[in-house]
Design a protein around this motif. Structure first.
Motif, PDB file in Angstrom:
ATOM      1  N   LEU A  21       0.844  -1.192   0.000  1.00  0.00           N
ATOM      2  CA  LEU A  21       0.000   0.000   0.000  1.00  0.00           C
ATOM      3  C   LEU A  21       0.880   1.243   0.000  1.00  0.00           C
ATOM      4  N   VAL A  22       0.398   2.272  -0.679  1.00  0.00           N
ATOM      5  CA  VAL A  22       1.191   3.483  -0.896  1.00  0.00           C
ATOM      6  C   VAL A  22       0.491   4.676  -0.252  1.00  0.00           C
ATOM      7  N   ILE A  23       1.236   5.409   0.570  1.00  0.00           N
ATOM      8  CA  ILE A  23       0.700   6.656   1.126  1.00  0.00           C
ATOM      9  C   ILE A  23       1.485   7.816   0.534  1.00  0.00           C
ATOM     10  N   GLN A  24       0.806   8.940   0.378  1.00  0.00           N
ATOM     11  CA  GLN A  24       1.413  10.063  -0.321  1.00  0.00           C
ATOM     12  C   GLN A  24       1.583  11.265   0.585  1.00  0.00           C
ATOM     13  N   GLY A  25       2.739  11.892   0.462  1.00  0.00           N
ATOM     14  CA  GLY A  25       2.972  13.137   1.168  1.00  0.00           C
ATOM     15  C   GLY A  25       2.215  14.274   0.520  1.00  0.00           C
ATOM     16  N   SER A  26       2.280  15.418   1.142  1.00  0.00           N
ATOM     17  CA  SER A  26       1.642  16.615   0.591  1.00  0.00           C
ATOM     18  C   SER A  26       2.744  17.605   0.240  1.00  0.00           C
ATOM     19  N   SER A  27       2.453  18.892   0.338  1.00  0.00           N
ATOM     20  CA  SER A  27       3.511  19.879   0.153  1.00  0.00           C
ATOM     21  C   SER A  27       4.565  19.717   1.246  1.00  0.00           C
ATOM     22  N   GLU A  28       4.148  19.116   2.355  1.00  0.00           N
ATOM     23  CA  GLU A  28       5.088  18.718   3.398  1.00  0.00           C
ATOM     24  C   GLU A  28       5.260  17.203   3.303  1.00  0.00           C
ATOM     25  N   TRP A  29       6.458  16.736   3.506  1.00  0.00           N
ATOM     26  CA  TRP A  29       6.654  15.296   3.476  1.00  0.00           C
ATOM     27  C   TRP A  29       6.286  14.703   4.833  1.00  0.00           C
ATOM     28  N   ILE A  30       5.877  13.457   4.805  1.00  0.00           N
ATOM     29  CA  ILE A  30       5.461  12.764   6.027  1.00  0.00           C
ATOM     30  C   ILE A  30       6.683  12.114   6.668  1.00  0.00           C
ATOM     31  N   SER A  31       6.952  12.456   7.900  1.00  0.00           N
ATOM     32  CA  SER A  31       8.068  11.839   8.612  1.00  0.00           C
ATOM     33  C   SER A  31       7.776  10.367   8.849  1.00  0.00           C
ATOM     34  N   LEU A  32       8.802   9.558   8.748  1.00  0.00           N
ATOM     35  CA  LEU A  32       8.625   8.123   8.972  1.00  0.00           C
ATOM     36  C   LEU A  32       8.085   7.835  10.367  1.00  0.00           C
ATOM     37  N   SER A  33       8.443   8.674  11.311  1.00  0.00           N
ATOM     38  CA  SER A  33       7.971   8.480  12.690  1.00  0.00           C
ATOM     39  C   SER A  33       6.469   8.718  12.816  1.00  0.00           C
ATOM     40  N   ALA A  34       5.885   9.389  11.827  1.00  0.00           N
ATOM     41  CA  ALA A  34       4.447   9.683  11.862  1.00  0.00           C
ATOM     42  C   ALA A  34       3.640   8.762  10.957  1.00  0.00           C
ATOM     43  N   PHE A  35       4.307   7.778  10.352  1.00  0.00           N
ATOM     44  CA  PHE A  35       3.613   6.884   9.429  1.00  0.00           C
ATOM     45  C   PHE A  35       2.431   6.200  10.092  1.00  0.00           C
ATOM     46  N   PRO A  36       1.387   5.901   9.308  1.00  0.00           N
ATOM     47  CA  PRO A  36       0.253   5.132   9.849  1.00  0.00           C
ATOM     48  C   PRO A  36       0.708   3.746  10.302  1.00  0.00           C
ATOM     49  N   THR A  37      -0.108   3.154  11.129  1.00  0.00           N
ATOM     50  CA  THR A  37       0.157   1.800  11.609  1.00  0.00           C
ATOM     51  C   THR A  37      -0.413   0.787  10.615  1.00  0.00           C
ATOM     52  N   ASP A  38       0.381  -0.227  10.308  1.00  0.00           N
ATOM     53  CA  ASP A  38      -0.067  -1.258   9.372  1.00  0.00           C
ATOM     54  C   ASP A  38       0.034  -2.610  10.056  1.00  0.00           C
ATOM     55  N   PRO A  39      -1.073  -3.352  10.120  1.00  0.00           N
ATOM     56  CA  PRO A  39      -1.004  -4.680  10.724  1.00  0.00           C
ATOM     57  C   PRO A  39      -0.115  -5.647   9.952  1.00  0.00           C
ATOM     58  N   ALA A  40       0.098  -5.380   8.666  1.00  0.00           N
ATOM     59  CA  ALA A  40       1.021  -6.192   7.868  1.00  0.00           C
ATOM     60  C   ALA A  40       2.425  -5.613   8.004  1.00  0.00           C
ATOM     61  N   SER A  41       3.402  -6.475   8.038  1.00  0.00           N
ATOM     62  CA  SER A  41       4.786  -6.042   8.218  1.00  0.00           C
ATOM     63  C   SER A  41       5.455  -5.744   6.872  1.00  0.00           C
ATOM     64  N   LYS A  42       6.105  -4.605   6.792  1.00  0.00           N
ATOM     65  CA  LYS A  42       6.960  -4.247   5.647  1.00  0.00           C
ATOM     66  C   LYS A  42       6.189  -4.227   4.328  1.00  0.00           C
ATOM     67  N   ARG A  43       4.997  -3.634   4.367  1.00  0.00           N
ATOM     68  CA  ARG A  43       4.167  -3.593   3.152  1.00  0.00           C
ATOM     69  C   ARG A  43       3.778  -2.176   2.743  1.00  0.00           C
ATOM     70  N   LEU A  44       4.463  -1.152   3.276  1.00  0.00           N
ATOM     71  CA  LEU A  44       4.119   0.226   2.932  1.00  0.00           C
ATOM     72  C   LEU A  44       5.167   0.855   2.019  1.00  0.00           C
ATOM     73  N   MET A  45       4.684   1.689   1.084  1.00  0.00           N
ATOM     74  CA  MET A  45       5.532   2.516   0.245  1.00  0.00           C
ATOM     75  C   MET A  45       5.117   3.973   0.413  1.00  0.00           C
ATOM     76  N   TYR A  46       6.004   4.857  -0.022  1.00  0.00           N
ATOM     77  CA  TYR A  46       5.756   6.294   0.076  1.00  0.00           C
ATOM     78  C   TYR A  46       5.803   6.893  -1.316  1.00  0.00           C
ATOM     79  N   GLU A  47       4.947   7.890  -1.585  1.00  0.00           N
ATOM     80  CA  GLU A  47       4.874   8.503  -2.913  1.00  0.00           C
ATOM     81  C   GLU A  47       4.950  10.019  -2.829  1.00  0.00           C
ATOM     82  N   GLU A  48       5.760  10.596  -3.704  1.00  0.00           N
ATOM     83  CA  GLU A  48       5.726  12.032  -3.962  1.00  0.00           C
ATOM     84  C   GLU A  48       5.849  12.246  -5.461  1.00  0.00           C
ATOM     85  N   HIS A  49       5.562  13.471  -5.900  1.00  0.00           N
ATOM     86  CA  HIS A  49       5.657  13.812  -7.317  1.00  0.00           C
ATOM     87  C   HIS A  49       6.782  14.808  -7.538  1.00  0.00           C
TER      88      HIS A  49
END
Length: 361
Positions: A195-223
């Motif tokens: 699953l991919v979550i996207q930052g905004s004009s501000e980037w999302i700090s890794l420490s603020a990432f959402p919680t995922d019950p699946a391990s190691k399944r998140l990606m990050y997107e910017e343009h």
């Protein structure tokens, strides 16, 4: 506010589902089918022809093994707005195109795109509850419909969300969390899908990432359309003029007022370095979900030094693609039919394809 659409959850199925890092390693050059499934009124609403499997194969023949499918669901594709029920014909059509990609060993990123800005323009405490309710309802339906596709399919939560302070960022993070929870709740392969979550004009700090019950399944997107005056701007503004040239060695002596005064190689390297250090090095793949520079030369905005302009566009495309990959960032070129003819499956701008391909080597 809306009924639950998670009406047939399946037991988790991890068969053949890689981690996000393993999955991202399998694709190199990505392609956007832009101005199509996100167009109001449907697939052909902004002039794109109907997407065929032959077109998908043609994209792959040009060297792209990943496709981003920007998609609208809310504005014109709800069978019932009161219950946020998606038109089943639309769901089936999107699923059909996802199937074209998966059948041809192409990785596909499906999102809820701009869609009138119902999410992106409402990252506010006032709208938080109603947007989260719709986010959940839509993703329960999308995820259930697409659940049986293997790891070739990824989902993305949003597109260019608009935040300007910490309070709004916290609201956006709740939308991403709702997305993750809704997809995971449907089970099956969705329990392990990337699953991919996207930052905004501000980037999302890794420490603020959402919680995922699946391990190691998140990606990050910017343009990446830096600098905007060179890549996308289509008319001079009071705050600045269009740039026709880009790159330290590709400024024009003929038209110096169109040379860039910011946003060149050093700015790109700064951004890629940040993406690598903050995310890639910590096990979160980064997608450059949209990027591109485009040739001017229509009835207006014609560069006086056209050869240098075209060289600069080529250089930007090759440079940005190459540096993305060198920093572990996966690039998805934004195309709306300008580079590849979707009706005839022919190359319309060979220089653009060659420049992207050179960056991928």
């Amino acid at each position: 506010m809306y009924p639950s659409y998670n009406i047939s959850p399946k037991a988790p199925d991890s068969t053949g589902m890689s981690t996000a890092v393993q999955l991202a390693a399998k694709f190199r050059l990505g392609w956007n089918i832009g101005n199509t499934f996100e167009a109001p009124g449907g697939e052909t609403g902004w002039g794109s022809p109907v997407i065929t499997e032959d077109y998908i194969k043609f994209v792959k023949q040009q060297g792209f093994n990943a496709i981003r499918l920007p998609c609208a669901w809310n504005l014109t594709h709800l069978a019932d707005a009161k219950t946020a029920k998606i038109d089943p014909n639309w769901l089936n059509r999107v699923k059909e195109v996802v199937g074209y990609c998966v059948r041809n060993d192409i990785y596909v990123l499906l999102n809820i795109h701009w869609d009138g800005g119902w999410l992106e323009q409402n990252c506010t405490p006032l709208k938080k509850d109603s947007v989260n309710a719709k986010q959940r309802a839509l993703w329960e339906q999308i995820a259930t419909a697409m659940r049986d596709f293997d790891e070739h399919l990824m989902f993305a939560s949003a597109n260019e969300p608009n935040t300007s302070n910490a309070e709004q960022m916290n609201v956006l993070l709740s939308y991403h969390q709702t997305f993750i929870n809704a997809v995971r709740s449907t089970g099956g392969k969705n329990s392990y899908r990337s699953l991919v979550i996207q930052g905004s004009s501000e980037w999302i700090s890794l420490s603020a990432f959402p919680t995922d019950p699946a391990s190691k399944r998140l990606m990050y997107e910017e343009h990446n359309y830096t600098p905007f005056q060179f890549t996308l701007m289509d008319g001079d503004q009071s705050w600045g003029k269009m740039f026709y040239y880009w790159g330290a060695a590709r400024h024009s002596a003929i038209e110096p007022d169109r040379n860039p005064n910011w946003g060149e190689e050093a700015e790109q390297l700064k951004w890629f370095k940040r993406m690598k250090e903050e995310f890639v090095d910590k096990g979160i793949p980064v997608l450059m979900g949209e990027y591109g520079a485009y040739r001017r030369g229509g009835s207006s905005n014609i560069p006086k030094d056209l050869a240098t302009h075209n060289d600069a566009v080529d250089y930007w495309l090759t440079y940005v693609t190459k540096e993305a990959l060198a920093h572990g960032v996966k690039p998805f070129f934004w195309d709306t039919g300008g580079a590849l003819d979707r009706k005839n499956n022919t190359v319309k701008d060979q220089r653009t394809i060659d420049a992207l391909t050179a960056g991928g080597k």
